[in-house]
Enzyme design. Structure first.
Site, PDB file in Angstrom:
ATOM      1  N   TYR A  68       7.039  37.075  -8.304  1.00  0.00           N
ATOM      2  CA  TYR A  68       7.713  38.232  -7.721  1.00  0.00           C
ATOM      3  C   TYR A  68       7.362  39.538  -8.441  1.00  0.00           C
ATOM      4  O   TYR A  68       6.458  40.248  -8.033  1.00  0.00           O
ATOM      5  CB  TYR A  68       9.243  38.027  -7.626  1.00  0.00           C
ATOM      6  CG  TYR A  68       9.802  38.958  -6.576  1.00  0.00           C
ATOM      7  CD1 TYR A  68      10.076  38.534  -5.278  1.00  0.00           C
ATOM      8  CD2 TYR A  68       9.953  40.318  -6.860  1.00  0.00           C
ATOM      9  CE1 TYR A  68      10.490  39.417  -4.312  1.00  0.00           C
ATOM     10  CE2 TYR A  68      10.373  41.205  -5.894  1.00  0.00           C
ATOM     11  CZ  TYR A  68      10.645  40.757  -4.617  1.00  0.00           C
ATOM     12  OH  TYR A  68      11.030  41.650  -3.665  1.00  0.00           O
ATOM     13  N   ALA A 127      11.240  44.278   5.890  1.00  0.00           N
ATOM     14  CA  ALA A 127      10.527  43.186   5.232  1.00  0.00           C
ATOM     15  C   ALA A 127       9.620  42.602   6.296  1.00  0.00           C
ATOM     16  O   ALA A 127      10.096  42.067   7.291  1.00  0.00           O
ATOM     17  CB  ALA A 127      11.489  42.136   4.695  1.00  0.00           C
TER      18      ALA A 127
END
Ligand code: NAD
Ligand code: NA
Length: 395
Positions: free
Chosen positions: A235, A140
């Site tokens: 998202y 990430a």
């Protein structure tokens, strides 16, 4: 030095070495308490191994299946007057525990997107492991320098098409407010796909395959998130969601190659929403997580990253089990989060949430506890008033 938490918005700029070590030990103890994972992985490469789901995967592979692990991560050592990042301390603690248990564990700290770090990883596998039978891809990152073009891509967390307004919480101050996020342009979408999409995972798998470092039947897994309607604009339907669609594309391409070359498999595991350094930076999501924790804890089905990864390995990947794919070919360990009864309660709480009732209606306290734990704070048995050595060499 004496190290206390210093929270600045959604980051904590300090980390506690012995606290991080205690946190690692808790996770190791959890995996051991669940018993051995039969026919588990034996030689594992974890890309993004120092925190979050990648760390949970590494601990599960090592202490659930006795696996040798090579971890790749990007962490900062301590500097004058400043502790290292938690992933630095986590990795040292994990490596010490693995070595004490007689397990192989090696680490490479650097930019996983670069050719140089890939080359170092391949050399390490060739020399020490021969081949790997599991590759976990759990990066990430806010940025990626492309190894071919040299361009630096920055990922964004933005809606697509229209501005998005919803409630959000300042988790540090406990203030609920409305936030409006402007939509990304085409370049922003493309940049986010370049950072968090599947191209780098494919580059890793190609390099490993070309060097004949993938064992017969090798598995490759990467992690995604879907979540409920409350967070879709930011998202699933936002820039990060586009990157995840690309990650799914990559999973199918890698799966086809692995099947054809070594009889292996690749897929995405969709994981639960959890407090990690990555998720705390997303607007709206921390409020959702605070509500979700309240609901899931009340139902006795709350899990953290280690529980999620242990369940993934023990009930889907190994132990004589076959992955139970959804209609899109994904493994779902977000199944408990997405249960109708859980989401119905989240949807009931969501519109009622205000600054005044935040503590009563949500698990903001649990959010904060878990957030601080990521940095090694709030662990039982640690004297946080004691002097501690922040300079620890990487193992
Ligand atoms: P994290 O921030 O805890 O871990 C990220 C890891 O990547 C760390 O080990 C970090 O050192 C490493 N990293 C970052 N940039 C790097 C670079 N350039 N080179 C080498 N290493 C680098 O994040 P996480 O939440 O565990 O996320 C991992 C994956 O899980 C992501 O794909 C994320 O989208 C997914 N996921 C997260 C959640 C959630 O709620 N947190 C839910 C489902 C899926
Ligand atoms: Na990770």
């Amino acid at each position: 030095m004496i190290i206390k938490p210093k929270v600045r918005g959604f980051v904590c700029v300090t980390a506690h070495p012995t606290g991080c070590s205690a946190h690692i030990q808790q996770q190791i103890d959890y995996v051991k308490s669940k018993g051995p994972i039969q026919s588990g992985p034996k030689k594992v490469l974890v890309i993004g191994s120092s925190t979050g789901f990648g760390l949970g995967s590494r601990i599960t592979a090592a202490f659930g299946s006795g696996a040798a692990t090579l971890g790749i991560f990007f962490e900062r050592p301590s500097e004058e007057g400043r502790p290292a990042t938690p992933g630095w301390y986590n990795t040292i603690a994990f490596t010490k525990a693995a070595h004490a248990a007689g397990l192989y564990a090696k680490n490479i700290n650097g930019d996983a997107f670069s050719d140089d770090i890939k080359k170092q990883a391949l050399e390490n596998i060739t020399k020490d492991l021969g081949q790997v039978d599991l590759v976990v891809y759990s990066l990430a990152s806010p940025r990626r320098q492309h190894p071919r073009t040299g361009a630096v891509h920055k990922s964004t967390l933005q809606p697509i098409g229209a501005p998005y307004t919803n409630k959000t919480v300042d988790t540090d101050k406990g203030i609920v407010s409305e936030v409006t996020i402007q939509p990304a342009d085409e370049a922003g979408i493309a940049d986010t796909i370049a950072v968090m999409g599947g191209e780098d995972w494919e580059m890793w798998m190609q390099a490993l395959g070309d060097a004949k470092l993938l064992a017969p039947g090798a598995t490759a897994v990467a992690y995604s998130y879907i979540g409920p309607v409350h967070t879709w604009p930011i998202y699933k339907d936002g820039t990060i969601g586009r990157a995840k669609i690309d990650l799914e594309r990559a999973a199918k391409a890698i799966d086809a190659k692995l099947k054809a070359t070594v009889g292996g498999r690749a897929f995405i595991s969709v994981n639960k929403a959890l407090v990690t350094q990555a998720s705390s930076a997303i607007p709206v999501v921390p409020l959702y997580i605070s509500i979700l924790y309240k609901v899931m804890k009340a139902k006795g089905i709350h899990e953290a990253t280690i529980e999620q990864m242990q369940r993934l390995f023990a009930t889907q990947l190994y132990n004589g089990n076959q992955p139970k794919f959804d209609s899109e070919g994904r493994v779902r360990v977000d199944d408990w989060e997405m249960r109708d009864d859980v989401q119905a309660e989240v949807s009931k709480i969501w519109p009622q949430c205000t600054t005044e009732n935040l503590a009563a209606l949500t698990d903001i306290a649990g959010y904060r506890t878990e957030f601080l734990k990521m940095f090694g704070f709030g662990l039982p048995g640690i004297d946080y008033d004691a002097e501690v050595e922040p300079h620890l060499p990487m193992l």
